[in-house]
Design an enzyme around this catalytic site. Sequence first.
Site, PDB file in Angstrom:
ATOM      1  N   CYS A  87      39.729  36.177  48.026  1.00  0.00           N
ATOM      2  CA  CYS A  87      40.637  35.599  49.041  1.00  0.00           C
ATOM      3  C   CYS A  87      41.309  34.336  48.524  1.00  0.00           C
ATOM      4  O   CYS A  87      42.218  33.830  49.160  1.00  0.00           O
ATOM      5  CB  CYS A  87      39.884  35.208  50.316  1.00  0.00           C
ATOM      6  SG  CYS A  87      39.031  36.538  51.154  1.00  0.00           S
ATOM      7  N   HIS A 138      52.208  46.114  50.217  1.00  0.00           N
ATOM      8  CA  HIS A 138      53.187  45.094  49.813  1.00  0.00           C
ATOM      9  C   HIS A 138      54.582  45.430  50.311  1.00  0.00           C
ATOM     10  O   HIS A 138      55.427  44.550  50.477  1.00  0.00           O
ATOM     11  CB  HIS A 138      53.240  44.969  48.281  1.00  0.00           C
ATOM     12  CG  HIS A 138      51.984  44.438  47.687  1.00  0.00           C
ATOM     13  ND1 HIS A 138      51.321  45.067  46.671  1.00  0.00           N
ATOM     14  CD2 HIS A 138      51.257  43.324  47.976  1.00  0.00           C
ATOM     15  CE1 HIS A 138      50.237  44.376  46.353  1.00  0.00           C
ATOM     16  NE2 HIS A 138      50.174  43.310  47.137  1.00  0.00           N
ATOM     17  N   LYS A 143      40.651  49.965  55.662  1.00  0.00           N
ATOM     18  CA  LYS A 143      41.456  49.053  54.858  1.00  0.00           C
ATOM     19  C   LYS A 143      41.713  49.712  53.497  1.00  0.00           C
ATOM     20  O   LYS A 143      40.834  50.374  52.961  1.00  0.00           O
ATOM     21  CB  LYS A 143      40.670  47.755  54.654  1.00  0.00           C
ATOM     22  CG  LYS A 143      41.491  46.670  54.016  1.00  0.00           C
ATOM     23  CD  LYS A 143      40.632  45.447  53.752  1.00  0.00           C
ATOM     24  CE  LYS A 143      41.171  44.650  52.594  1.00  0.00           C
ATOM     25  NZ  LYS A 143      42.396  43.947  52.804  1.00  0.00           N
ATOM     26  N   CYS A 169      35.605  32.200  47.990  1.00  0.00           N
ATOM     27  CA  CYS A 169      35.804  33.621  47.693  1.00  0.00           C
ATOM     28  C   CYS A 169      37.014  33.727  46.777  1.00  0.00           C
ATOM     29  O   CYS A 169      38.129  33.387  47.179  1.00  0.00           O
ATOM     30  CB  CYS A 169      36.036  34.433  48.964  1.00  0.00           C
ATOM     31  SG  CYS A 169      36.503  36.143  48.563  1.00  0.00           S
ATOM     32  N   HIS A 191      51.207  47.928  45.829  1.00  0.00           N
ATOM     33  CA  HIS A 191      50.726  49.070  46.618  1.00  0.00           C
ATOM     34  C   HIS A 191      51.529  49.149  47.905  1.00  0.00           C
ATOM     35  O   HIS A 191      52.402  48.319  48.168  1.00  0.00           O
ATOM     36  CB  HIS A 191      49.212  49.017  46.833  1.00  0.00           C
ATOM     37  CG  HIS A 191      48.731  47.844  47.630  1.00  0.00           C
ATOM     38  ND1 HIS A 191      49.033  47.670  48.960  1.00  0.00           N
ATOM     39  CD2 HIS A 191      47.974  46.778  47.271  1.00  0.00           C
ATOM     40  CE1 HIS A 191      48.470  46.554  49.385  1.00  0.00           C
ATOM     41  NE2 HIS A 191      47.833  45.981  48.378  1.00  0.00           N
ATOM     42  N   HIS A 231      36.425  41.840  50.366  1.00  0.00           N
ATOM     43  CA  HIS A 231      36.300  42.149  48.940  1.00  0.00           C
ATOM     44  C   HIS A 231      34.930  42.686  48.543  1.00  0.00           C
ATOM     45  O   HIS A 231      34.717  43.045  47.393  1.00  0.00           O
ATOM     46  CB  HIS A 231      36.671  40.906  48.100  1.00  0.00           C
ATOM     47  CG  HIS A 231      38.093  40.493  48.325  1.00  0.00           C
ATOM     48  ND1 HIS A 231      38.452  39.539  49.243  1.00  0.00           N
ATOM     49  CD2 HIS A 231      39.239  40.977  47.799  1.00  0.00           C
ATOM     50  CE1 HIS A 231      39.772  39.425  49.251  1.00  0.00           C
ATOM     51  NE2 HIS A 231      40.267  40.285  48.389  1.00  0.00           N
ATOM     52  N   LYS A 272      41.146  49.143  46.318  1.00  0.00           N
ATOM     53  CA  LYS A 272      40.955  49.863  45.060  1.00  0.00           C
ATOM     54  C   LYS A 272      39.518  50.356  44.957  1.00  0.00           C
ATOM     55  O   LYS A 272      39.257  51.445  44.452  1.00  0.00           O
ATOM     56  CB  LYS A 272      41.275  48.933  43.879  1.00  0.00           C
ATOM     57  CG  LYS A 272      42.768  48.832  43.683  1.00  0.00           C
ATOM     58  CD  LYS A 272      43.098  47.977  42.478  1.00  0.00           C
ATOM     59  CE  LYS A 272      44.412  47.282  42.728  1.00  0.00           C
ATOM     60  NZ  LYS A 272      44.441  45.879  42.394  1.00  0.00           N
ATOM     61  N   CYS A 277      31.852  38.696  51.299  1.00  0.00           N
ATOM     62  CA  CYS A 277      33.210  38.776  51.844  1.00  0.00           C
ATOM     63  C   CYS A 277      33.467  40.191  52.362  1.00  0.00           C
ATOM     64  O   CYS A 277      33.370  41.154  51.587  1.00  0.00           O
ATOM     65  CB  CYS A 277      34.245  38.420  50.770  1.00  0.00           C
ATOM     66  SG  CYS A 277      35.928  38.756  51.338  1.00  0.00           S
TER      67      CYS A 277
HETATM   68  N1  MSP Z   1      49.664  35.560  46.999  1.00  0.00           N
HETATM   69  C1  MSP Z   1      49.384  35.545  48.385  1.00  0.00           C
HETATM   70  C2  MSP Z   1      50.603  35.159  49.188  1.00  0.00           C
HETATM   71  C3  MSP Z   1      51.191  33.827  48.855  1.00  0.00           C
HETATM   72  S1  MSP Z   1      52.581  33.481  49.854  1.00  0.00           S
HETATM   73  C4  MSP Z   1      52.940  31.893  49.502  1.00  0.00           C
HETATM   74  C5  MSP Z   1      48.903  36.919  48.842  1.00  0.00           C
HETATM   75  N2  MSP Z   1      49.179  37.947  48.039  1.00  0.00           N
HETATM   76  S2  MSP Z   1      48.770  39.468  48.352  1.00  0.00           S
HETATM   77  O1  MSP Z   1      49.215  40.229  47.214  1.00  0.00           O
HETATM   78  O2  MSP Z   1      47.390  39.549  48.665  1.00  0.00           O
HETATM   79  O3  MSP Z   1      49.570  39.857  49.638  1.00  0.00           O
HETATM   80  C6  MSP Z   1      50.981  39.776  49.664  1.00  0.00           C
HETATM   81  C7  MSP Z   1      51.493  40.257  51.012  1.00  0.00           C
HETATM   82  O4  MSP Z   1      51.179  41.650  51.167  1.00  0.00           O
HETATM   83  C8  MSP Z   1      50.835  39.536  52.189  1.00  0.00           C
HETATM   84  O5  MSP Z   1      51.790  39.283  53.201  1.00  0.00           O
HETATM   85  C9  MSP Z   1      49.810  40.548  52.677  1.00  0.00           C
HETATM   86  O6  MSP Z   1      49.508  40.416  54.032  1.00  0.00           O
HETATM   87  C10 MSP Z   1      50.544  41.829  52.410  1.00  0.00           C
HETATM   88  N3  MSP Z   1      49.642  42.956  52.337  1.00  0.00           N
HETATM   89  C11 MSP Z   1      48.681  43.206  51.414  1.00  0.00           C
HETATM   90  N4  MSP Z   1      48.029  44.348  51.769  1.00  0.00           N
HETATM   91  C12 MSP Z   1      48.543  44.849  52.905  1.00  0.00           C
HETATM   92  C13 MSP Z   1      48.331  45.989  53.686  1.00  0.00           C
HETATM   93  N5  MSP Z   1      47.398  46.892  53.405  1.00  0.00           N
HETATM   94  N6  MSP Z   1      49.133  46.168  54.773  1.00  0.00           N
HETATM   95  C14 MSP Z   1      50.151  45.298  55.086  1.00  0.00           C
HETATM   96  N7  MSP Z   1      50.368  44.215  54.361  1.00  0.00           N
HETATM   97  C15 MSP Z   1      49.537  43.933  53.312  1.00  0.00           C
HETATM   98  O7  MSP Z   1      48.345  37.019  49.913  1.00  0.00           O
END
Ligand code: MSP
Length: 469
Positions: A126, A20, A292, A123, A17, A145, A295, A142
């Site tokens: 998380c 990421h 935030k 959780c 999304h 979530h 989904k 949470c």
């Molecule tokens: N799998 C773990 C990371 C492990 S690193 C050894 C994780 N995954 S995640 O898919 O939830 O998030 C991946 C990255 O995307 C994280 O840096 C997270 O902060 C970032 N983001 C996820 N949603 C976000 C937003 N809405 N805005 C900005 N960054 C976001 O955490």
Amino acid sequence: MREYVTTAIPYVNGAPHIGHAVDYCLADTAARYFRLKGDEVRFQVGTDEHGGKIFQKAEELNIPVEKYVKENSDAFRDFIGKLNISYTDFIRTTDEAHIRRCQEIWKKLQDHIYLASYEGWYCTGCERFITEKECQENHGVCPDHQKPYEKIKEENYYFRISDFKSQIKAKIESDELLILPDFRKKEILKLLDDSPDVSISRPREQLKWGVTVPGDESQVMYVWIDALSNYITVLGYPEQDISEWWPAAAQFVGKDILRFHAIIWPAMLLGLGLELPKVIVSHGMILADGQKMSKSIGNVVDPIEVINKYGLDAFRFFFLRHVDTFADSDYTAEKFDEAYKNELANDLGNLVQRLATLAKKNNIQLGNSAVLELSTGYCELMDKFEFSKAFDYCWEKVQDLNKRIDEEKPWMLAKAGETEKLENCLKKLLVDLLQVNTELTPFMPDACGKIAEILRDPIAPPKVPLFPK
Ligand code: MSP
């Protein structure tokens, strides 16, 4: 110099999304900036594929988990390609080499690991153990979530964070491990004081999908131990000497996962006798209309749709200039559209078009002769990872150049037959635009590559605008 840049590896329990993209765009900007300065860069990306959250999702969808993670990992790989991320290494935590290396890492940390029973909250969203205090503060649910915390009672391996706390604290306080921004560093220092030892395994009965604890088939590694290890297993640790690349120059993570990177990760590295990364850059969250993105709320923005509509340069422009590097920022389609039309198309697109047309008409060519240096102001901001500010700094130069053309009126010089003055004026404008274009390259590599070609040899300025409105 050799520089190693890393990104957080996303969970593969869904499609990529817009949030990421933040990690990728920031890390890519750093990598490209290092290269612009002449450094050699290694740049890791990848996918985090173990843990309960992913396993549950695959079961829900009735897809074999291996197939499910492969499909989603591929979707991330495609997405990273679409963003033109200049990575050198892609790691999947289900790679056989990663699993083997993780187990070696565990064995090396053995002196700091003990078995104990855990009774408390977890959780799965998380993938985190929750303290009693936190559970009470959130009334058992949470906030991220919207699901009740699960009560678990199990025998787990623990990692003795207390063995490293004072060293980590000293290194963060002295900025030997620099945490950016400074307010997050302060938060981490507070959190560190109360950090308990962490549970780093789950019984296989509770969680099948993970890396087996070496020497104990009944236990699976806690997903974060497996995930954090990726930053060094991808370099070949422990079989290979990683000192060419480690310590990392910069590790990019969202604020939501900073605690894992600023407490557990340094403890693991110290336990392994490795240096800590030089910088951890913690970015903010992208919100959708102030909320935030999630989904369940149904406000997730599909990045591919935005890229298909506006192009990649516009996408990177918005996320690197209008999304503050460190604070939370709101995404709205209107804001995006406005920034695209008013700034990218008007300020930069028109400037290039105007100058290239004037240069062509008056037969001015720069060729490859112009020598370009990065400005001190720009480097100071980029070196501090203040990317949105550095982008603003460049944009002021773009706007100044627009003003200069209006003031210097090269078309009047042409009309008056002032050939020498005209040539000097246009050459100076071209060189100055080329210079800021170089500084903008880490942010928008595709557009800036095209602009550089047009400005060096404006024989045929593009008929189609660079950024069509
Ligand atoms: N799998 C773990 C990371 C492990 S690193 C050894 C994780 N995954 S995640 O898919 O939830 O998030 C991946 C990255 O995307 C994280 O840096 C997270 O902060 C970032 N983001 C996820 N949603 C976000 C937003 N809405 N805005 C900005 N960054 C976001 O955490």
